[in-house]
Design an enzyme around this catalytic site. Structure first.
Site, PDB file in Angstrom:
ATOM      1  N   ILE A 145       9.527  11.357  38.583  1.00  0.00           N
ATOM      2  CA  ILE A 145      10.833  10.646  38.095  1.00  0.00           C
ATOM      3  C   ILE A 145      11.329  11.074  36.787  1.00  0.00           C
ATOM      4  O   ILE A 145      10.740  11.860  36.248  1.00  0.00           O
ATOM      5  CB  ILE A 145      10.120   9.153  38.000  1.00  0.00           C
ATOM      6  CG1 ILE A 145       9.147   9.070  36.998  1.00  0.00           C
ATOM      7  CG2 ILE A 145       9.905   8.693  39.185  1.00  0.00           C
ATOM      8  CD1 ILE A 145       8.496   7.761  36.485  1.00  0.00           C
ATOM      9  N   ASP A 146      12.730  10.865  36.767  1.00  0.00           N
ATOM     10  CA  ASP A 146      13.302  11.390  35.509  1.00  0.00           C
ATOM     11  C   ASP A 146      12.816  11.211  34.184  1.00  0.00           C
ATOM     12  O   ASP A 146      11.971  10.067  34.244  1.00  0.00           O
ATOM     13  CB  ASP A 146      14.889  11.065  35.446  1.00  0.00           C
ATOM     14  CG  ASP A 146      15.638  11.523  36.643  1.00  0.00           C
ATOM     15  OD1 ASP A 146      15.366  12.383  37.438  1.00  0.00           O
ATOM     16  OD2 ASP A 146      16.599  10.700  37.046  1.00  0.00           O
ATOM     17  N   LYS A 147      12.626  12.050  33.103  1.00  0.00           N
ATOM     18  CA  LYS A 147      12.371  11.972  31.997  1.00  0.00           C
ATOM     19  C   LYS A 147      12.601  10.505  31.133  1.00  0.00           C
ATOM     20  O   LYS A 147      11.734   9.818  30.840  1.00  0.00           O
ATOM     21  CB  LYS A 147      12.811  12.958  31.135  1.00  0.00           C
ATOM     22  CG  LYS A 147      12.356  12.860  29.446  1.00  0.00           C
ATOM     23  CD  LYS A 147      13.116  13.792  28.838  1.00  0.00           C
ATOM     24  CE  LYS A 147      12.755  13.623  27.168  1.00  0.00           C
ATOM     25  NZ  LYS A 147      13.252  14.662  26.258  1.00  0.00           N
ATOM     26  N   THR A 149      13.443   7.644  32.923  1.00  0.00           N
ATOM     27  CA  THR A 149      12.922   6.860  34.100  1.00  0.00           C
ATOM     28  C   THR A 149      11.718   6.277  33.561  1.00  0.00           C
ATOM     29  O   THR A 149      10.794   7.135  33.552  1.00  0.00           O
ATOM     30  CB  THR A 149      13.235   7.204  35.273  1.00  0.00           C
ATOM     31  OG1 THR A 149      14.743   7.312  35.618  1.00  0.00           O
ATOM     32  CG2 THR A 149      13.035   5.968  36.143  1.00  0.00           C
ATOM     33  N   ARG A 247      21.072   6.353  40.871  1.00  0.00           N
ATOM     34  CA  ARG A 247      22.097   6.720  39.971  1.00  0.00           C
ATOM     35  C   ARG A 247      23.352   7.043  40.884  1.00  0.00           C
ATOM     36  O   ARG A 247      24.428   6.767  40.239  1.00  0.00           O
ATOM     37  CB  ARG A 247      21.931   7.616  38.975  1.00  0.00           C
ATOM     38  CG  ARG A 247      20.589   7.349  38.133  1.00  0.00           C
ATOM     39  CD  ARG A 247      19.697   8.390  37.465  1.00  0.00           C
ATOM     40  NE  ARG A 247      20.437   8.890  36.174  1.00  0.00           N
ATOM     41  CZ  ARG A 247      20.159  10.330  35.610  1.00  0.00           C
ATOM     42  NH1 ARG A 247      18.995  10.730  35.929  1.00  0.00           N
ATOM     43  NH2 ARG A 247      20.879  10.486  34.442  1.00  0.00           N
TER      44      ARG A 247
END
Length: 326
Positions: A145-147, A149, A247
Protein backbone atom coordinates in the site's frame (compact mmCIF):
# COMPACT_ATOMS: atom_id res chain seq x y z
CA UNK A 1 9.31 3.70 -21.79
CA UNK A 2 11.72 2.71 -19.03
CA UNK A 3 12.85 5.06 -16.28
CA UNK A 4 16.57 4.29 -16.16
CA UNK A 5 17.35 7.06 -13.66
CA UNK A 6 15.35 5.35 -10.92
CA UNK A 7 16.38 1.79 -11.86
CA UNK A 8 12.72 0.96 -12.44
CA UNK A 9 11.86 -0.70 -15.74
CA UNK A 10 8.46 -1.30 -17.30
CA UNK A 11 7.87 -4.09 -19.74
CA UNK A 12 5.78 -3.69 -22.86
CA UNK A 13 2.16 -4.73 -22.45
CA UNK A 14 1.83 -8.49 -22.83
CA UNK A 15 0.13 -9.23 -26.14
CA UNK A 16 -1.69 -12.33 -27.36
CA UNK A 17 1.45 -13.84 -28.92
CA UNK A 18 3.28 -13.58 -25.54
CA UNK A 19 0.49 -15.23 -23.55
CA UNK A 20 1.64 -18.19 -21.43
CA UNK A 21 5.37 -17.48 -21.62
CA UNK A 22 7.36 -17.90 -18.40
CA UNK A 23 7.88 -14.63 -16.58
CA UNK A 24 11.67 -14.99 -16.25
CA UNK A 25 12.04 -15.76 -19.95
CA UNK A 26 9.77 -12.86 -20.91
CA UNK A 27 11.71 -10.35 -18.81
CA UNK A 28 15.04 -11.46 -20.25
CA UNK A 29 13.63 -11.14 -23.75
CA UNK A 30 12.00 -7.71 -23.50
CA UNK A 31 14.59 -6.13 -21.15
CA UNK A 32 17.91 -6.76 -22.89
CA UNK A 33 19.88 -5.31 -19.97
CA UNK A 34 18.84 -8.38 -17.94
CA UNK A 35 20.05 -11.95 -18.36
CA UNK A 36 17.61 -14.71 -17.55
CA UNK A 37 19.48 -15.56 -14.34
CA UNK A 38 19.34 -11.90 -13.27
CA UNK A 39 15.64 -11.84 -13.99
CA UNK A 40 15.17 -14.95 -11.86
CA UNK A 41 17.03 -13.42 -8.92
CA UNK A 42 14.98 -10.23 -9.15
CA UNK A 43 11.74 -12.21 -9.18
CA UNK A 44 12.71 -14.25 -6.13
CA UNK A 45 13.87 -11.09 -4.36
CA UNK A 46 10.38 -9.59 -4.65
CA UNK A 47 11.49 -6.89 -7.09
CA UNK A 48 8.97 -7.66 -9.84
CA UNK A 49 5.41 -6.43 -9.52
CA UNK A 50 2.27 -6.26 -11.59
CA UNK A 51 -0.01 -3.48 -10.43
CA UNK A 52 0.55 -3.47 -6.65
CA UNK A 53 1.19 -7.22 -6.30
CA UNK A 54 4.53 -9.01 -6.18
CA UNK A 55 5.13 -11.85 -8.63
CA UNK A 56 7.16 -14.44 -6.73
CA UNK A 57 7.30 -17.34 -9.18
CA UNK A 58 9.86 -17.56 -12.02
CA UNK A 59 7.60 -19.97 -13.89
CA UNK A 60 4.53 -17.73 -13.62
CA UNK A 61 2.72 -17.69 -16.97
CA UNK A 62 2.28 -14.11 -18.15
CA UNK A 63 -1.16 -12.83 -19.12
CA UNK A 64 -2.47 -10.64 -21.91
CA UNK A 65 -2.66 -7.00 -20.82
CA UNK A 66 -0.11 -7.28 -17.99
CA UNK A 67 2.67 -4.73 -17.58
CA UNK A 68 5.47 -5.74 -15.19
CA UNK A 69 7.50 -3.32 -13.14
CA UNK A 70 11.06 -4.39 -12.36
CA UNK A 71 13.14 -2.66 -9.73
CA UNK A 72 16.87 -3.26 -10.20
CA UNK A 73 18.77 -2.28 -7.03
CA UNK A 74 22.04 -0.42 -7.34
CA UNK A 75 24.93 -2.87 -7.38
CA UNK A 76 26.51 -1.29 -4.32
CA UNK A 77 23.37 -1.03 -2.24
CA UNK A 78 23.52 -2.98 1.02
CA UNK A 79 20.92 -5.56 1.93
CA UNK A 80 18.14 -4.22 4.18
CA UNK A 81 19.25 -4.34 7.79
CA UNK A 82 17.04 -5.08 10.80
CA UNK A 83 15.84 -1.95 12.57
CA UNK A 84 14.08 -1.79 15.92
CA UNK A 85 10.98 0.02 14.68
CA UNK A 86 7.71 -0.56 16.57
CA UNK A 87 5.12 -2.52 14.63
CA UNK A 88 1.37 -2.85 15.15
CA UNK A 89 1.06 -6.62 14.64
CA UNK A 90 -2.57 -7.67 14.33
CA UNK A 91 -1.92 -11.39 13.80
CA UNK A 92 1.11 -13.66 13.63
CA UNK A 93 1.88 -17.37 13.35
CA UNK A 94 4.72 -19.48 11.91
CA UNK A 95 3.70 -18.73 8.31
CA UNK A 96 2.63 -15.11 8.13
CA UNK A 97 1.79 -11.94 9.96
CA UNK A 98 -0.70 -9.12 9.44
CA UNK A 99 0.45 -5.62 10.30
CA UNK A 100 -1.33 -2.31 10.58
CA UNK A 101 1.00 0.03 8.67
CA UNK A 102 1.06 3.68 9.68
CA UNK A 103 0.92 6.46 7.11
CA UNK A 104 4.39 7.70 6.22
CA UNK A 105 6.10 4.30 6.27
CA UNK A 106 7.42 2.94 2.97
CA UNK A 107 6.85 -0.79 2.57
CA UNK A 108 10.06 -1.82 0.79
CA UNK A 109 13.52 -0.22 0.56
CA UNK A 110 13.94 1.76 -2.64
CA UNK A 111 16.01 4.65 -3.94
CA UNK A 112 15.65 7.43 -1.39
CA UNK A 113 14.18 5.11 1.26
CA UNK A 114 16.84 2.62 2.35
CA UNK A 115 15.92 2.59 6.04
CA UNK A 116 12.89 3.05 8.21
CA UNK A 117 10.80 0.82 5.95
CA UNK A 118 8.40 -1.94 6.87
CA UNK A 119 10.92 -4.52 5.63
CA UNK A 120 13.60 -3.15 7.97
CA UNK A 121 11.16 -3.38 10.87
CA UNK A 122 10.06 -6.90 9.94
CA UNK A 123 13.63 -8.18 9.74
CA UNK A 124 14.14 -7.09 13.35
CA UNK A 125 10.74 -8.28 14.55
CA UNK A 126 10.93 -11.74 12.97
CA UNK A 127 14.64 -12.33 13.63
CA UNK A 128 15.20 -16.10 13.28
CA UNK A 129 11.56 -16.91 12.51
CA UNK A 130 12.03 -16.45 8.76
CA UNK A 131 12.61 -19.76 7.01
CA UNK A 132 13.41 -18.03 3.75
CA UNK A 133 11.82 -16.62 0.62
CA UNK A 134 13.61 -17.95 -2.43
CA UNK A 135 16.37 -19.32 -0.20
CA UNK A 136 17.04 -16.02 1.58
CA UNK A 137 15.83 -15.13 5.07
CA UNK A 138 13.62 -12.14 4.42
CA UNK A 139 9.94 -11.24 4.76
CA UNK A 140 7.78 -11.95 1.73
CA UNK A 141 6.00 -8.78 0.66
CA UNK A 142 3.04 -9.99 -1.40
CA UNK A 143 1.25 -6.65 -1.78
CA UNK A 144 1.94 -3.02 -1.07
CA UNK A 145 0.00 0.00 0.00
CA UNK A 146 1.27 3.48 -0.73
CA UNK A 147 3.62 5.16 1.73
CA UNK A 148 0.94 7.67 2.71
CA UNK A 149 -1.90 5.14 2.92
CA UNK A 150 -2.48 3.55 6.31
CA UNK A 151 -3.88 0.14 7.15
CA UNK A 152 -3.61 -3.60 6.86
CA UNK A 153 -1.30 -5.78 4.83
CA UNK A 154 -0.17 -9.39 5.10
CA UNK A 155 3.45 -10.57 4.98
CA UNK A 156 4.74 -14.11 4.37
CA UNK A 157 7.46 -15.76 6.45
CA UNK A 158 8.22 -18.69 4.15
CA UNK A 159 7.90 -19.89 0.56
CA UNK A 160 4.67 -21.81 1.12
CA UNK A 161 2.90 -18.77 2.52
CA UNK A 162 4.47 -16.46 -0.06
CA UNK A 163 3.34 -18.47 -3.06
CA UNK A 164 -0.10 -19.21 -1.57
CA UNK A 165 -0.82 -15.57 -0.82
CA UNK A 166 0.54 -14.36 -4.17
CA UNK A 167 -1.80 -16.78 -5.94
CA UNK A 168 -4.81 -15.34 -4.08
CA UNK A 169 -3.84 -11.79 -4.98
CA UNK A 170 -3.50 -12.69 -8.66
CA UNK A 171 -6.87 -14.45 -8.55
CA UNK A 172 -8.37 -11.33 -6.90
CA UNK A 173 -9.86 -13.53 -4.17
CA UNK A 174 -8.45 -11.37 -1.37
CA UNK A 175 -11.09 -9.23 0.35
CA UNK A 176 -9.92 -5.63 0.74
CA UNK A 177 -12.03 -2.75 2.00
CA UNK A 178 -10.78 0.83 2.10
CA UNK A 179 -12.25 3.99 3.56
CA UNK A 180 -11.61 7.28 1.76
CA UNK A 181 -12.48 10.86 2.59
CA UNK A 182 -13.19 12.66 -0.68
CA UNK A 183 -14.00 16.15 -1.90
CA UNK A 184 -17.61 16.50 -2.99
CA UNK A 185 -20.38 13.93 -2.96
CA UNK A 186 -20.44 10.88 -5.27
CA UNK A 187 -23.31 10.82 -7.75
CA UNK A 188 -24.88 8.34 -7.44
CA UNK A 189 -24.17 7.87 -3.74
CA UNK A 190 -23.50 4.17 -4.22
CA UNK A 191 -22.22 2.56 -7.37
CA UNK A 192 -19.67 0.66 -9.34
CA UNK A 193 -16.83 2.12 -11.37
CA UNK A 194 -15.46 0.10 -14.28
CA UNK A 195 -12.63 1.82 -16.14
CA UNK A 196 -9.34 0.50 -17.44
CA UNK A 197 -6.27 1.86 -15.69
CA UNK A 198 -2.84 2.28 -17.23
CA UNK A 199 0.25 4.34 -16.63
CA UNK A 200 -0.14 8.00 -17.53
CA UNK A 201 1.47 9.06 -20.81
CA UNK A 202 2.38 12.39 -19.27
CA UNK A 203 3.73 11.42 -15.83
CA UNK A 204 5.20 7.97 -15.13
CA UNK A 205 4.50 8.35 -11.42
CA UNK A 206 0.79 8.57 -12.10
CA UNK A 207 -1.84 6.14 -13.29
CA UNK A 208 -4.79 7.18 -15.43
CA UNK A 209 -8.05 5.94 -16.85
CA UNK A 210 -7.37 4.94 -20.46
CA UNK A 211 -9.73 4.21 -23.32
CA UNK A 212 -7.29 1.94 -25.13
CA UNK A 213 -5.06 -0.58 -23.41
CA UNK A 214 -4.47 -0.54 -19.69
CA UNK A 215 -6.02 -3.16 -17.44
CA UNK A 216 -9.60 -3.74 -16.42
CA UNK A 217 -10.37 -2.29 -12.99
CA UNK A 218 -13.58 -2.40 -10.95
CA UNK A 219 -14.36 -0.59 -7.71
CA UNK A 220 -17.60 -0.86 -5.78
CA UNK A 221 -18.22 2.16 -3.60
CA UNK A 222 -20.76 3.20 -0.97
CA UNK A 223 -21.19 6.65 0.56
CA UNK A 224 -21.24 6.29 4.34
CA UNK A 225 -21.44 9.92 5.39
CA UNK A 226 -22.28 13.19 3.64
CA UNK A 227 -20.63 16.33 5.02
CA UNK A 228 -23.05 18.92 3.67
CA UNK A 229 -22.11 18.09 0.09
CA UNK A 230 -18.59 19.44 0.54
CA UNK A 231 -16.97 16.12 1.38
CA UNK A 232 -17.91 12.51 2.01
CA UNK A 233 -16.72 9.34 3.69
CA UNK A 234 -16.75 6.56 1.10
CA UNK A 235 -16.26 2.81 1.47
CA UNK A 236 -14.45 1.20 -1.47
CA UNK A 237 -14.30 -2.53 -2.14
CA UNK A 238 -11.82 -3.63 -4.77
CA UNK A 239 -12.64 -6.34 -7.27
CA UNK A 240 -9.24 -5.78 -8.87
CA UNK A 241 -6.00 -4.49 -7.41
CA UNK A 242 -4.57 -1.92 -9.80
CA UNK A 243 -1.97 0.62 -8.78
CA UNK A 244 -3.65 3.74 -7.29
CA UNK A 245 -7.02 2.25 -8.25
CA UNK A 246 -9.17 4.04 -5.68
CA UNK A 247 -7.40 7.37 -6.17
CA UNK A 248 -7.87 7.20 -9.96
CA UNK A 249 -11.44 5.88 -9.92
CA UNK A 250 -12.69 8.41 -7.38
CA UNK A 251 -11.05 11.21 -9.35
CA UNK A 252 -12.91 9.94 -12.43
CA UNK A 253 -16.28 10.68 -10.77
CA UNK A 254 -15.11 14.09 -9.56
CA UNK A 255 -14.34 13.07 -5.98
CA UNK A 256 -10.58 13.34 -5.49
CA UNK A 257 -9.24 12.14 -2.17
CA UNK A 258 -8.64 14.81 0.43
CA UNK A 259 -4.89 15.35 0.83
CA UNK A 260 -3.90 13.56 -2.37
CA UNK A 261 -0.77 15.43 -3.45
CA UNK A 262 -0.38 13.48 -6.71
CA UNK A 263 -3.84 13.54 -8.27
CA UNK A 264 -5.25 16.85 -7.00
CA UNK A 265 -3.71 19.50 -9.24
CA UNK A 266 -4.39 22.35 -6.84
CA UNK A 267 -5.86 22.63 -3.38
CA UNK A 268 -9.53 23.45 -3.09
CA UNK A 269 -9.87 27.12 -2.20
CA UNK A 270 -13.56 27.17 -1.35
CA UNK A 271 -16.12 24.54 -0.52
CA UNK A 272 -19.69 25.54 0.21
CA UNK A 273 -20.89 24.49 3.63
CA UNK A 274 -17.51 24.48 5.38
CA UNK A 275 -16.43 27.05 7.91
CA UNK A 276 -13.07 28.75 7.40
CA UNK A 277 -11.26 26.71 10.07
CA UNK A 278 -12.66 23.40 8.84
CA UNK A 279 -11.85 24.32 5.24
CA UNK A 280 -8.25 25.15 6.20
CA UNK A 281 -7.89 21.86 8.05
CA UNK A 282 -9.24 19.87 5.09
CA UNK A 283 -7.09 21.65 2.51
CA UNK A 284 -3.96 21.24 4.63
CA UNK A 285 -4.45 17.53 5.33
CA UNK A 286 -0.93 16.17 4.69
CA UNK A 287 -1.63 12.85 2.98
CA UNK A 288 -4.29 11.11 0.94
CA UNK A 289 -7.13 10.29 3.33
CA UNK A 290 -7.18 6.59 2.54
CA UNK A 291 -7.17 3.71 5.01
CA UNK A 292 -7.00 -0.05 4.32
CA UNK A 293 -9.62 -0.97 6.88
CA UNK A 294 -10.22 -4.69 6.36
CA UNK A 295 -8.39 -7.64 4.90
CA UNK A 296 -9.65 -11.18 4.35
CA UNK A 297 -7.89 -14.20 2.86
CA UNK A 298 -7.51 -17.97 3.15
CA UNK A 299 -4.56 -19.13 5.25
CA UNK A 300 -2.22 -20.85 2.76
CA UNK A 301 -1.44 -23.74 5.11
CA UNK A 302 -4.58 -24.36 7.17
CA UNK A 303 -7.17 -23.31 4.60
CA UNK A 304 -8.94 -21.26 7.28
CA UNK A 305 -10.62 -18.02 6.23
CA UNK A 306 -9.09 -15.12 8.16
CA UNK A 307 -10.60 -11.64 8.47
CA UNK A 308 -9.04 -8.56 10.08
CA UNK A 309 -10.29 -5.02 10.74
CA UNK A 310 -8.38 -1.82 11.50
CA UNK A 311 -9.95 1.26 13.10
CA UNK A 312 -9.34 4.72 11.71
CA UNK A 313 -5.92 6.15 12.58
CA UNK A 314 -5.88 9.30 14.68
CA UNK A 315 -5.34 11.73 11.78
CA UNK A 316 -8.28 10.49 9.71
CA UNK A 317 -10.51 10.31 12.78
CA UNK A 318 -9.64 13.94 13.55
CA UNK A 319 -10.43 14.86 9.94
CA UNK A 320 -13.84 13.19 10.25
CA UNK A 321 -14.48 14.93 13.58
CA UNK A 322 -13.74 18.28 11.95
CA UNK A 323 -16.04 17.57 9.03
CA UNK A 324 -18.85 16.52 11.37
CA UNK A 325 -18.89 20.09 12.68
CA UNK A 326 -20.56 21.32 9.48
Amino acid sequence: MNDFSDNIFYTPTVCETDKGERLDKFLARVLPQLSRSQAQRLILAGNVTCDEDTVADNSFKIRVGDVYQVFVPEAKEAEPVPENIPLDVVFEDDDLLVVNKPAGMTVHPAPGAHSGTLVNALLYHCRDNLSGIGGVKRPGIVHRIDKDTSGLLVVAKNDLAHQGLCAQFFEHSIERTYYAVVYGLPNPLNGRIEANIGRSRFDRKKMAVVENGGKYAATNYKTLENFNGAAALVQCNLETGRTHQIRVHMALIGCNLVGDQLYVKSKKTSLKGLSADVLAFVNDFPRQALHAASLGFVHPRSGQKLQFVSEFPQDIQLLLDKLQQV
